[in-house]
Design an enzyme around this catalytic site. Structure first.
Site, PDB file in Angstrom:
ATOM      1  N   THR A   1      57.089  44.578  52.998  1.00 18.89           N
ATOM      2  CA  THR A   1      56.326  45.566  53.785  1.00 18.89           C
ATOM      3  C   THR A   1      56.999  46.937  53.754  1.00 18.89           C
ATOM      4  O   THR A   1      56.318  47.960  53.674  1.00 18.89           O
ATOM      5  CB  THR A   1      56.172  45.126  55.259  1.00 18.89           C
ATOM      6  N   GLY A   2      58.344  46.961  53.805  1.00 21.77           N
ATOM      7  CA  GLY A   2      59.057  48.252  53.814  1.00 21.77           C
ATOM      8  C   GLY A   2      58.824  49.009  52.527  1.00 21.77           C
ATOM      9  O   GLY A   2      58.459  50.199  52.530  1.00 21.77           O
ATOM     10  N   CYS A   3      59.022  48.322  51.392  1.00 24.11           N
ATOM     11  CA  CYS A   3      58.830  48.979  50.084  1.00 24.11           C
ATOM     12  C   CYS A   3      57.391  49.446  49.949  1.00 24.11           C
ATOM     13  O   CYS A   3      57.116  50.538  49.446  1.00 24.11           O
ATOM     14  CB  CYS A   3      59.093  48.004  48.933  1.00 24.11           C
TER      15      CYS A   3
END
Ligand SMILES: Cc1ncc(COP(=O)(O)OP(=O)(O)O)c(N)n1
Ligand SMILES: Cc1nc(C(=O)O)sc1CCOP(=O)(O)O
Ligand SMILES: [Mg+2]
Length: 525
Positions: free
Chosen positions: A236-238
């Site tokens: 999710t962060g990337c």
């Protein structure tokens, strides 16, 4: 690639052809990050997210990780000289709009990146996603790199997007437990040099919402998103960072880019919350959900939306057709003959079966004339007759849900009376805004008017094209177009065409008024 190959004639010939080309340059994100063998995060997530949002993604790989849904089993760091070589290959050749960084596993690689960015300055933005701790909790970069981040990379960044653990690490291990803690962390990280900071609160305890804090150096914005219960959160962060990069590359400014990225990630999580990839506790999610949900649409004749289609927008009314003894197909045929550029079927009284039948017949007529046809309110009817899209209001199905159901290619218009509604329309994935009532109308009951000033305010609040509606006809269409706002693309009318004896003649007259008004505006500007 060996040095000999770089200098070979084929490469030079391609370069010559390229420099002489005058084609379309897509928005371009360069990601400098690690490879994830499980393909949920890292380079693989960056490429999928950029691709899904319409940006080209080139890749400089800093490390190869062996990882899966269980965790990270190994990391093989790419030697810095070869990271430098990849950077030179991309930056010396391609017009990169935005550089997005992910896993930077050694201080030497951080330095190589900073030097390359100085040697090949990027015209657009750069952004930093300091991947130090993955969502599974695995440490992907040693704390010794923090000094490099702080001193060299952050001062060059337009945005940095740490999660709570990364923000804490950047600030010497402080504890972050509340929204107030996140705000003060965002402020402290901002002093390290990035122009904006997004502290992601996905791991915040006791929070029903997924709250992120955005700080632009002056103001804080609390960005709320629904917390979606799923094991498939790896990457999710990337993905969020890549979506921000893709939106920036497409020309967005920072806060709308962040909001659009949050919406995309929320939809991707929702869409793939039940998929099963791997046996471990944290699976990847499905970046390309928008494409897959519309596989059945691949061969359809969808009308590609052109904002100029809004120029003379004819909206039908079953009561008026009944009054004048016309069928709906006669009504729209006459409007098209007179020069209508888009049709909306607004049939408030028809039952579902009648509506699908008449909409299917109207689709045939519209398609044969290359005029797009939209359905008012009814997403089910639009799907059933493969219409070109829908128009929804503020109390109809939300635009983001309609987009999920209809896919990326259908046209979605939404009624907006206020700037806030207009900003949300863009973030939710609408193609255009219908703004009204500009003037009083008897066609729609209890419809507050916004006037020409309200119309202008809505236009200026959004980059979406706008069509004006409500009480517009031959007598005042010139005043509407005369406002001269660049994204006001036309007028939508009901009674001016359909509550008249001869629909084609009225359409022709209105078209001529609109053409005169647009030429007058062009001459003035
Ligand atoms: C082009 C266009 N603009 C606005 C509207 C109004 O839509 P809505 O607010 O949903 O009201 P109804 O039309 O459903 O009564 C529209 N239909 N078209
Ligand atoms: C369908 C509709 N929507 C409006 C809005 O303000 O959103 S006004 C309207 C009716 C427009 O009809 P006429 O052209 O006959 O005034
Ligand atoms: Mg409606």
């Amino acid at each position: 690639m060996s040095a000999a190959a770089v200098g070979c004639p084929v490469f030079k010939a391609m370069a010559t052809v390229r420099s002489g080309r005058s084609g379309h340059k897509p928005p371009h994100v360069l990601t400098v990050a690690g490879s994830d063998s499980g393909a949920g995060a890292g380079i693989q997530a960056d490429m999928k997210a950029c691709g899904a949002l319409g940006a080209y993604c080139s890749t400089v790989i800093t490390a190869i990780t062996a990882q899966n849904t269980v965790g990270v089993q190994g990391v093989h760091v790419v030697p810095e000289y070869f990271v430098a070589e990849q950077l030179r290959s991309v930056l010396s050749d391609m017009d990169v709009d935005v550089v997005k960084t992910g896993m930077l596993p050694s201080i030497a690689i951080v330095k190589v990146l900073c030097e390359s960015l100085k040697e090949f300055p990027i015209r657009g933005s750069s952004r930093v996603d300091p991947v130090m701790v993955s969502t599974s909790g695995d440490v992907l970069a040693s704390p010794s790199i923090l000094a490099g981040f702080r001193e060299e990379l952050l001062p060059m960044a337009d945005i940095v997007t740490p999660n709570l653990k990364e923000a804490s690490a950047l600030l010497g291990g402080i504890s972050l437990k509340t929204i107030a803690d996140m705000q003060s962390a965002a402020k402290s990280i901002h002093t390290l040099g990035p122009r904006t900071v997004l502290v992601k609160g996905g791991d915040l305890p006791d929070s029903m919402d997924a709250v992120d804090i955005f700080f632009d150096g002056k103001e804080f914005h609390e960005l709320h998103g629904e917390r979606i219960s799923t094991r498939n959160t790896h990457g999710t962060g990337c993905t969020l960072a890549s979506c921000i990069a893709a939106e920036l590359a497409k020309g967005s400014s920072m806060l709308p880019a962040v909001q659009a990225a949050k919406t995309y990630v929320g939809n991707a999580l929702r869409y793939s919350k039940d998929i099963v990839i791997g046996r471990g506790p944290q699976g990847p999610f499905d970046h390309l959900f928008q494409l897959k949900s519309h596989i059945f649409n691949l061969n359809s004749n969808d009308h590609h939306f052109n904002p100029d289609d809004l120029f003379l927008y004819a909206v039908t009314d079953s009561r008026m057709n009944k009054k004048w003894g016309r069928s709906i197909t006669d009504a729209i045929g006459a409007a098209i003959e007179g020069g209508a550029t888009i049709i909306q079927l607004r049939e408030k009284e028809a039952n579902t079966r009648e509506f699908v039948e008449s909409a299917t017949a109207c689709m045939e007529i519209c398609r044969s004339h290359g005029v797009p046809l939209l359905i008012n309110d009814r997403i089910d009817v639009a799907l059933a007759c493969d219409a070109d899209g829908v128009h929804v209001g503020q109390s109809d199905m939300p635009v983001s849900t309609a987009r999920l159901l209809l896919g990326p290619n259908k046209i979605i218009g939404v009624s907006c009376k206020t700037p806030i509604q207009a900003q949300k329309a863009y973030l939710d994935g609408a193609n255009y805004i219908g703004c009204g009532g500009v003037f009083p109308t008897t066609t729609k009951e209890n419809n507050p008017t916004v006037g020409l000033d309200g119309l202008k305010t809505v236009c200026l609040a959004s980059k979406l094209p706008v069509v004006a509606i409500g009480g517009i006809g031959i007598g005042n269409a010139g005043d509407v177009m005369g406002t001269g706002v660049s994204n006001l693309k036309g007028v939508a009318v009901v009674s001016a065409l359909f509550d008249r004896e001869c629909v084609s003649a009225e359409t022709r007259r209105l078209r001529s008024v609109l053409m005169d008004a647009t030429s007058a505006v062009k001459e003035l500007s």
